[in-house]
Write an enzyme that holds these catalytic residues in place. Structure first.
Site, PDB file in Angstrom:
ATOM      1  N   ASN A   9       0.868  -1.176   0.000  1.00 54.70           N
ATOM      2  CA  ASN A   9       0.000   0.000   0.000  1.00 54.70           C
ATOM      3  C   ASN A   9       0.907   1.229   0.000  1.00 54.70           C
ATOM      4  OD1 ASN A   9      -1.812   2.047   0.496  1.00 54.70           O
ATOM      5  ND2 ASN A   9      -2.344   1.388   2.578  1.00 54.70           N
ATOM      6  N   TRP A  10       1.067   1.816  -1.183  1.00 61.98           N
ATOM      7  CA  TRP A  10       1.992   2.948  -1.308  1.00 61.98           C
ATOM      8  C   TRP A  10       1.426   4.228  -0.681  1.00 61.98           C
ATOM      9  CZ3 TRP A  10       4.113   2.596  -7.070  1.00 61.98           C
ATOM     10  CH2 TRP A  10       4.981   1.506  -7.162  1.00 61.98           C
ATOM     11  N   LYS A  11       0.134   4.221  -0.339  1.00 62.38           N
ATOM     12  CA  LYS A  11      -0.535   5.428   0.194  1.00 62.38           C
ATOM     13  C   LYS A  11      -0.261   6.605  -0.762  1.00 62.38           C
ATOM     14  CE  LYS A  11      -0.312   3.429   4.752  1.00 62.38           C
ATOM     15  NZ  LYS A  11      -0.257   3.611   6.196  1.00 62.38           N
ATOM     16  N   HIS A  95      -9.693   1.181   5.088  1.00 62.31           N
ATOM     17  CA  HIS A  95      -8.401   1.447   5.743  1.00 62.31           C
ATOM     18  C   HIS A  95      -8.625   2.463   6.865  1.00 62.31           C
ATOM     19  CE1 HIS A  95      -4.352   2.809   6.487  1.00 62.31           C
ATOM     20  NE2 HIS A  95      -3.939   1.696   5.917  1.00 62.31           N
ATOM     21  N   GLU A  97      -7.024   4.939   7.823  1.00 63.23           N
ATOM     22  CA  GLU A  97      -6.836   6.352   7.456  1.00 63.23           C
ATOM     23  C   GLU A  97      -8.085   6.901   6.764  1.00 63.23           C
ATOM     24  OE1 GLU A  97      -3.086   5.747   5.445  1.00 63.23           O
ATOM     25  OE2 GLU A  97      -2.182   5.327   7.390  1.00 63.23           O
ATOM     26  N   GLU A 167      -5.512  -4.636  11.011  1.00 61.99           N
ATOM     27  CA  GLU A 167      -4.505  -3.591  11.171  1.00 61.99           C
ATOM     28  C   GLU A 167      -4.800  -2.795  12.437  1.00 61.99           C
ATOM     29  OE1 GLU A 167      -2.528  -2.469   7.240  1.00 61.99           O
ATOM     30  OE2 GLU A 167      -4.366  -1.340   7.333  1.00 61.99           O
ATOM     31  N   GLY A 173       2.246   2.639  10.838  1.00 60.33           N
ATOM     32  CA  GLY A 173       3.202   3.734  10.641  1.00 60.33           C
ATOM     33  C   GLY A 173       3.896   4.195  11.914  1.00 60.33           C
ATOM     34  N   SER A 208       3.264  -1.705  10.534  1.00 59.90           N
ATOM     35  CA  SER A 208       4.724  -1.726  10.708  1.00 59.90           C
ATOM     36  C   SER A 208       5.360  -3.080  10.405  1.00 59.90           C
ATOM     37  CB  SER A 208       5.104  -1.249  12.125  1.00 59.90           C
ATOM     38  OG  SER A 208       4.624   0.073  12.352  1.00 59.90           O
ATOM     39  N   GLY A 229       2.662  -0.959   4.415  1.00 56.28           N
ATOM     40  CA  GLY A 229       2.708   0.455   4.043  1.00 56.28           C
ATOM     41  C   GLY A 229       4.141   0.896   3.827  1.00 56.28           C
ATOM     42  N   GLY A 230       4.736   1.510   4.841  1.00 54.51           N
ATOM     43  CA  GLY A 230       6.071   2.098   4.733  1.00 54.51           C
ATOM     44  C   GLY A 230       7.112   1.193   4.082  1.00 54.51           C
TER      45      GLY A 230
HETATM   46  P1  PGA Z   1       2.622   0.584   7.775  1.00 52.51           P
HETATM   47  O1  PGA Z   1       1.156   0.772   7.129  1.00 52.51           O
HETATM   48  O2  PGA Z   1       3.179  -0.699   7.242  1.00 52.51           O
HETATM   49  O3  PGA Z   1       3.395   1.799   7.296  1.00 52.51           O
HETATM   50  O4  PGA Z   1       2.442   0.558   9.242  1.00 52.51           O
HETATM   51  C1  PGA Z   1       0.298  -0.321   6.995  1.00 52.51           C
HETATM   52  C2  PGA Z   1      -1.016   0.137   6.397  1.00 52.51           C
HETATM   53  O5  PGA Z   1      -1.464   1.236   6.733  1.00 52.51           O
HETATM   54  O6  PGA Z   1      -1.633  -0.581   5.589  1.00 52.51           O
END
Ligand code: PGA
Length: 246
Positions: A9-11, A95, A97, A167, A173, A208, A229-230
């Site tokens: 997930n590149w966001k 998600h 966010e 999650e 993050g 994470s 994500g990251g």
């Molecule tokens: P993260 O994000 O790996 O940066 O914690 C995961 C996500 O939000 O899907």
């Protein structure tokens, strides 16, 4: 048995040059797990082309969100049929966010899930508790409610052909990962809640995940992969996670 799956997930990160460099460094030789890349909307077509060129059979394109409506006057939105047209296979819905920053309720998330299914795509439903909810002992209740909203909309058959990602909001993050046993406990609960129709539904952990903690998570019985994500912004790191998944 659910298949292993790792989703990037590149966001809202990256650009054209980033996507090109990522694919130049992406080597999935020997990776057995299914893999998907979810770039920002403007790069879907570019990444679709790179996915095809890469020639890895297990690699697919995903989207980070979708509109619940089929089409019409919805400025700024993207429909599930448009995602089909761009070569998308997986669509992330719910998600944290989107829930916390854009006010998406579990009911709206359920409608998005339904729109994705109707278009013949695979919804990746994200569920998870905040730190406050965990500390109040409400983790399973919160997750149960997030799952129930989808079951209320589509019935228990909803889970067939879907993916669920646990999650914990406090782990996204932040560099704090749930302990493998802590994650497994919630995954087991989700597996039970999905029932028979969810027997083959991959259950991903997200929050994470990196190469250093992926293996310990994936050895847990009900953790079938990860939503990353990251760490998905670094192709080599991401490939290491995919290798740990199978
Ligand atoms: P993260 O994000 O790996 O940066 O914690 C995961 C996500 O939000 O899907």
């Amino acid at each position: 048995m659910p298949s292993s799956l790792v989703i990037a997930n590149w966001k809202m990160h990256g650009d054209r040059a980033f996507a090109e460099a990522f694919f130049s460094a992406l080597d999935l030789t020997g990776v057995a797990a299914d893999v998907a890349i979810c770039p920002p909307f403007p790069y879907l077509s570019l990444v679709a082309g790179r996915v095809e060129q890469a020639g890895f059979g297990q690699l697919a394109l995903g989207a980070q969100s979708v509109c619940a409506e089929e089409g019409g006057a919805f400025t700024g939105e993207v429909s599930a049929d448009m995602l089909v047209d761009c070569g998308v296979r997986y669509v992330i819905v719910g998600h944290s966010e989107r829930r916390s920053l854009y006010g998406e309720t579990s009911e709206l998330v359920a409608r998005k899930f339904a729109a994705v299914k109707k278009a013949g795509l695979v919804p990746v439903l994200c569920v998870g508790e905040t730190l406050e909810e965990r500390e109040a002992g409400r983790t399973l209740e919160v997750i149960s409610g997030q799952l129930q909203a989808v079951a209320d909309c589509l019935g228990v058959e909803a889970w067939r052909g879907a993916v669920v990602a646990y999650e914990p909001v406090w782990a996204i993050g932040t560099g704090k990962t749930a302990a493998p046993e802590q994650a497994q406990e919630v995954h087991r609960f989700i597996r039970e809640r999905l029932g028979e129709a969810g027997g083959d539904t991959p259950l991903l952990y997200g929050g994470s995940v990196k190469s250093g903690n992926a293996e310990a998570l994936f050895t847990q019985q009900d953790i079938d992969g990860a939503l990353v994500g990251g760490a998905s912004l670094d192709a080599k790191e991401f490939v290491s996670i995919c290798r740990a998944a199978g």
